[in-house]
Design a protein around this motif. Structure first.
Motif, PDB file in Angstrom:
ATOM      1  N   MET A   1      -0.931  15.496 -24.788  1.00  0.00           N
ATOM      2  CA  MET A   1      -2.040  15.133 -23.934  1.00  0.00           C
ATOM      3  C   MET A   1      -2.674  16.380 -23.335  1.00  0.00           C
ATOM      4  O   MET A   1      -1.997  17.361 -23.076  1.00  0.00           O
ATOM      5  N   THR A   2      -3.960  16.299 -23.081  1.00  0.00           N
ATOM      6  CA  THR A   2      -4.642  17.421 -22.449  1.00  0.00           C
ATOM      7  C   THR A   2      -4.421  17.364 -20.941  1.00  0.00           C
ATOM      8  O   THR A   2      -3.974  16.363 -20.399  1.00  0.00           O
ATOM      9  N   ALA A   3      -4.769  18.469 -20.279  1.00  0.00           N
ATOM     10  CA  ALA A   3      -4.587  18.543 -18.836  1.00  0.00           C
ATOM     11  C   ALA A   3      -5.405  17.476 -18.117  1.00  0.00           C
ATOM     12  O   ALA A   3      -4.933  16.852 -17.165  1.00  0.00           O
ATOM     13  N   ASN A   4      -6.629  17.231 -18.579  1.00  0.00           N
ATOM     14  CA  ASN A   4      -7.479  16.231 -17.924  1.00  0.00           C
ATOM     15  C   ASN A   4      -6.899  14.829 -18.053  1.00  0.00           C
ATOM     16  O   ASN A   4      -7.002  14.032 -17.127  1.00  0.00           O
ATOM     17  N   GLU A   5      -6.307  14.504 -19.212  1.00  0.00           N
ATOM     18  CA  GLU A   5      -5.693  13.192 -19.385  1.00  0.00           C
ATOM     19  C   GLU A   5      -4.492  13.033 -18.460  1.00  0.00           C
ATOM     20  O   GLU A   5      -4.299  11.973 -17.861  1.00  0.00           O
ATOM     21  N   ASP A   6      -3.685  14.091 -18.337  1.00  0.00           N
ATOM     22  CA  ASP A   6      -2.544  14.054 -17.419  1.00  0.00           C
ATOM     23  C   ASP A   6      -3.020  13.863 -15.985  1.00  0.00           C
ATOM     24  O   ASP A   6      -2.427  13.105 -15.217  1.00  0.00           O
ATOM     25  N   GLN A   7      -4.094  14.556 -15.634  1.00  0.00           N
ATOM     26  CA  GLN A   7      -4.627  14.437 -14.276  1.00  0.00           C
ATOM     27  C   GLN A   7      -5.139  13.024 -14.019  1.00  0.00           C
ATOM     28  O   GLN A   7      -4.907  12.457 -12.950  1.00  0.00           O
ATOM     29  N   GLU A   8      -5.830  12.449 -14.994  1.00  0.00           N
ATOM     30  CA  GLU A   8      -6.348  11.093 -14.831  1.00  0.00           C
ATOM     31  C   GLU A   8      -5.215  10.086 -14.671  1.00  0.00           C
ATOM     32  O   GLU A   8      -5.286   9.194 -13.824  1.00  0.00           O
ATOM     33  N   MET A   9      -4.163  10.251 -15.463  1.00  0.00           N
ATOM     34  CA  MET A   9      -3.014   9.340 -15.358  1.00  0.00           C
ATOM     35  C   MET A   9      -2.328   9.489 -14.001  1.00  0.00           C
ATOM     36  O   MET A   9      -1.963   8.497 -13.364  1.00  0.00           O
ATOM     37  N   GLU A  10      -2.160  10.745 -13.551  1.00  0.00           N
ATOM     38  CA  GLU A  10      -1.512  10.950 -12.263  1.00  0.00           C
ATOM     39  C   GLU A  10      -2.392  10.427 -11.123  1.00  0.00           C
ATOM     40  O   GLU A  10      -1.893   9.835 -10.167  1.00  0.00           O
ATOM     41  N   LEU A  11      -3.692  10.620 -11.221  1.00  0.00           N
ATOM     42  CA  LEU A  11      -4.613  10.125 -10.202  1.00  0.00           C
ATOM     43  C   LEU A  11      -4.518   8.606 -10.093  1.00  0.00           C
ATOM     44  O   LEU A  11      -4.446   8.052  -8.992  1.00  0.00           O
ATOM     45  N   GLU A  12      -4.493   7.939 -11.234  1.00  0.00           N
ATOM     46  CA  GLU A  12      -4.364   6.485 -11.247  1.00  0.00           C
ATOM     47  C   GLU A  12      -3.033   6.052 -10.632  1.00  0.00           C
ATOM     48  O   GLU A  12      -2.978   5.100  -9.839  1.00  0.00           O
ATOM     49  N   ALA A  13      -1.953   6.772 -10.948  1.00  0.00           N
ATOM     50  CA  ALA A  13      -0.639   6.445 -10.392  1.00  0.00           C
ATOM     51  C   ALA A  13      -0.616   6.661  -8.875  1.00  0.00           C
ATOM     52  O   ALA A  13      -0.095   5.827  -8.128  1.00  0.00           O
ATOM     53  N   LEU A  14      -1.200   7.768  -8.414  1.00  0.00           N
ATOM     54  CA  LEU A  14      -1.231   8.044  -6.975  1.00  0.00           C
ATOM     55  C   LEU A  14      -2.012   6.969  -6.230  1.00  0.00           C
ATOM     56  O   LEU A  14      -1.606   6.520  -5.152  1.00  0.00           O
ATOM     57  N   ARG A  15      -3.135   6.558  -6.788  1.00  0.00           N
ATOM     58  CA  ARG A  15      -3.949   5.520  -6.147  1.00  0.00           C
ATOM     59  C   ARG A  15      -3.180   4.209  -6.050  1.00  0.00           C
ATOM     60  O   ARG A  15      -3.259   3.509  -5.040  1.00  0.00           O
ATOM     61  N   SER A  16      -2.443   3.862  -7.088  1.00  0.00           N
ATOM     62  CA  SER A  16      -1.707   2.597  -7.052  1.00  0.00           C
ATOM     63  C   SER A  16      -0.481   2.693  -6.138  1.00  0.00           C
ATOM     64  O   SER A  16      -0.153   1.738  -5.442  1.00  0.00           O
ATOM     65  N   ILE A  17       0.185   3.839  -6.095  1.00  0.00           N
ATOM     66  CA  ILE A  17       1.371   3.991  -5.247  1.00  0.00           C
ATOM     67  C   ILE A  17       0.991   3.997  -3.772  1.00  0.00           C
ATOM     68  O   ILE A  17       1.621   3.338  -2.948  1.00  0.00           O
ATOM     69  N   TYR A  18      -0.025   4.764  -3.425  1.00  0.00           N
ATOM     70  CA  TYR A  18      -0.376   4.951  -2.025  1.00  0.00           C
ATOM     71  C   TYR A  18      -1.498   4.035  -1.541  1.00  0.00           C
ATOM     72  O   TYR A  18      -2.048   4.253  -0.473  1.00  0.00           O
ATOM     73  N   GLU A  19      -1.818   2.999  -2.307  1.00  0.00           N
ATOM     74  CA  GLU A  19      -2.859   2.062  -1.888  1.00  0.00           C
ATOM     75  C   GLU A  19      -2.443   1.397  -0.582  1.00  0.00           C
ATOM     76  O   GLU A  19      -1.356   0.842  -0.457  1.00  0.00           O
ATOM     77  N   GLY A  20      -3.283   1.515   0.433  1.00  0.00           N
ATOM     78  CA  GLY A  20      -2.983   0.920   1.732  1.00  0.00           C
ATOM     79  C   GLY A  20      -2.111   1.787   2.627  1.00  0.00           C
ATOM     80  O   GLY A  20      -1.813   1.407   3.752  1.00  0.00           O
ATOM     81  N   ASP A  21      -1.686   2.942   2.163  1.00  0.00           N
ATOM     82  CA  ASP A  21      -0.875   3.857   2.969  1.00  0.00           C
ATOM     83  C   ASP A  21      -1.809   4.741   3.788  1.00  0.00           C
ATOM     84  O   ASP A  21      -2.583   5.516   3.232  1.00  0.00           O
ATOM     85  N   GLY A  22      -1.751   4.621   5.103  1.00  0.00           N
ATOM     86  CA  GLY A  22      -2.630   5.386   5.978  1.00  0.00           C
ATOM     87  C   GLY A  22      -2.328   6.872   5.990  1.00  0.00           C
ATOM     88  O   GLY A  22      -3.144   7.670   6.434  1.00  0.00           O
ATOM     89  N   CYS A  23      -1.164   7.258   5.505  1.00  0.00           N
ATOM     90  CA  CYS A  23      -0.785   8.677   5.494  1.00  0.00           C
ATOM     91  C   CYS A  23      -1.450   9.431   4.341  1.00  0.00           C
ATOM     92  O   CYS A  23      -1.636  10.637   4.413  1.00  0.00           O
ATOM     93  N   PHE A  24      -1.788   8.731   3.265  1.00  0.00           N
ATOM     94  CA  PHE A  24      -2.359   9.365   2.072  1.00  0.00           C
ATOM     95  C   PHE A  24      -3.873   9.334   2.154  1.00  0.00           C
ATOM     96  O   PHE A  24      -4.474   8.329   2.534  1.00  0.00           O
ATOM     97  N   LYS A  25      -4.480  10.451   1.800  1.00  0.00           N
ATOM     98  CA  LYS A  25      -5.946  10.528   1.789  1.00  0.00           C
ATOM     99  C   LYS A  25      -6.377  11.300   0.551  1.00  0.00           C
ATOM    100  O   LYS A  25      -5.881  12.392   0.290  1.00  0.00           O
ATOM    101  N   GLU A  26      -7.312  10.739  -0.189  1.00  0.00           N
ATOM    102  CA  GLU A  26      -7.876  11.411  -1.353  1.00  0.00           C
ATOM    103  C   GLU A  26      -9.138  12.128  -0.889  1.00  0.00           C
ATOM    104  O   GLU A  26     -10.144  11.503  -0.584  1.00  0.00           O
ATOM    105  N   LEU A  27      -9.076  13.453  -0.803  1.00  0.00           N
ATOM    106  CA  LEU A  27     -10.205  14.240  -0.321  1.00  0.00           C
ATOM    107  C   LEU A  27     -11.261  14.451  -1.401  1.00  0.00           C
ATOM    108  O   LEU A  27     -12.418  14.693  -1.101  1.00  0.00           O
ATOM    109  N   GLY A  28     -10.851  14.382  -2.639  1.00  0.00           N
ATOM    110  CA  GLY A  28     -11.746  14.564  -3.772  1.00  0.00           C
ATOM    111  C   GLY A  28     -11.002  14.126  -5.021  1.00  0.00           C
ATOM    112  O   GLY A  28      -9.859  13.683  -4.945  1.00  0.00           O
TER     113      GLY A  28
END
Length: 186
Positions: A1-28
């Motif tokens: 996998m390319t770096a961008n694909e890994d980043q997209e997969m991790e971004l999707e995982a982070l969003r699903s794990i921390y959904e509704g968690d007030g401690c997590f913030k996606e700045l960009g």
């Protein structure tokens, strides 16, 4: 996998794990922030992680320069960063943002065991600064003084409970329509 694909997969995982968690913030799309500890806790701190273009093959940028961390001494910030960088080296080549946030959460007590509240303000002459604080607190306590006529006007406008009557700021509809005219006039 390319770096961008890994980043997209991790971004999707982070969003699903921390959904509704007030401690997590996606700045960009490649910048994240996590508050370790409760909001009022003096030992709480923020960890910011930014991904370079070649992440996860290269290390992410970890920062503790957020305003929230101003009460933490630079030595403690550096020790936390050093321990997080050790984890980065151990996980290089894999998605590690979640791992770093969880490592910081799990070791918060160890990281902050020597924490003493720290102020970035430079204090010159202890007696002077204490005097200034007392003066400023006196200024805040002083209320605005009304003249007799102002008090009388305020009393005339309010009822016996000190509340303004219903509709005190309504526009007189008849006067308003007289000034604007009706649709038929045009």
């Amino acid at each position: 996998m390319t770096a961008n694909e890994d980043q997209e997969m991790e971004l999707e995982a982070l969003r699903s794990i921390y959904e509704g968690d007030g401690c997590f913030k996606e700045l960009g799309p490649v910048e994240f922030q996590y508050r370790v500890g409760e909001h009022g806790d003096p030992k709480a701190f923020l960890v910011e992680i930014a991904w370079p273009k070649t992440y996860p093959e290269t290390a992410p940028t970890i920062s503790m320069n957020a305003f929230f961390n101003n009460s933490i001494s630079p030595a403690i910030k550096q020790s936390i960063l050093d321990k997080l960088l050790e984890q980065v080296e151990a996980n290089l080549g894999t998605s590690m943002t979640y791992t770093l946030f969880e490592y910081a959460k799990d070791n918060q007590e160890q990281f902050m065991e020597n924490h003493q509240p720290f102020s970035n303000n430079v204090i010159s002459g202890g007696n002077d600064s204490v005097g200034n604080v007392e003066v400023s607190s006196k200024k805040k306590d002083k209320k605005e003084q009304l003249s007799k006529s102002q008090k009388r006007k305020l009393a005339d406008k309010t009822d016996n409970r000190g509340e303004l009557p219903r509709g005190w700021n309504w526009v007189d509809v008849i006067k308003h329509l007289a000034k604007t005219g009706s649709k038929d006039d045009e």
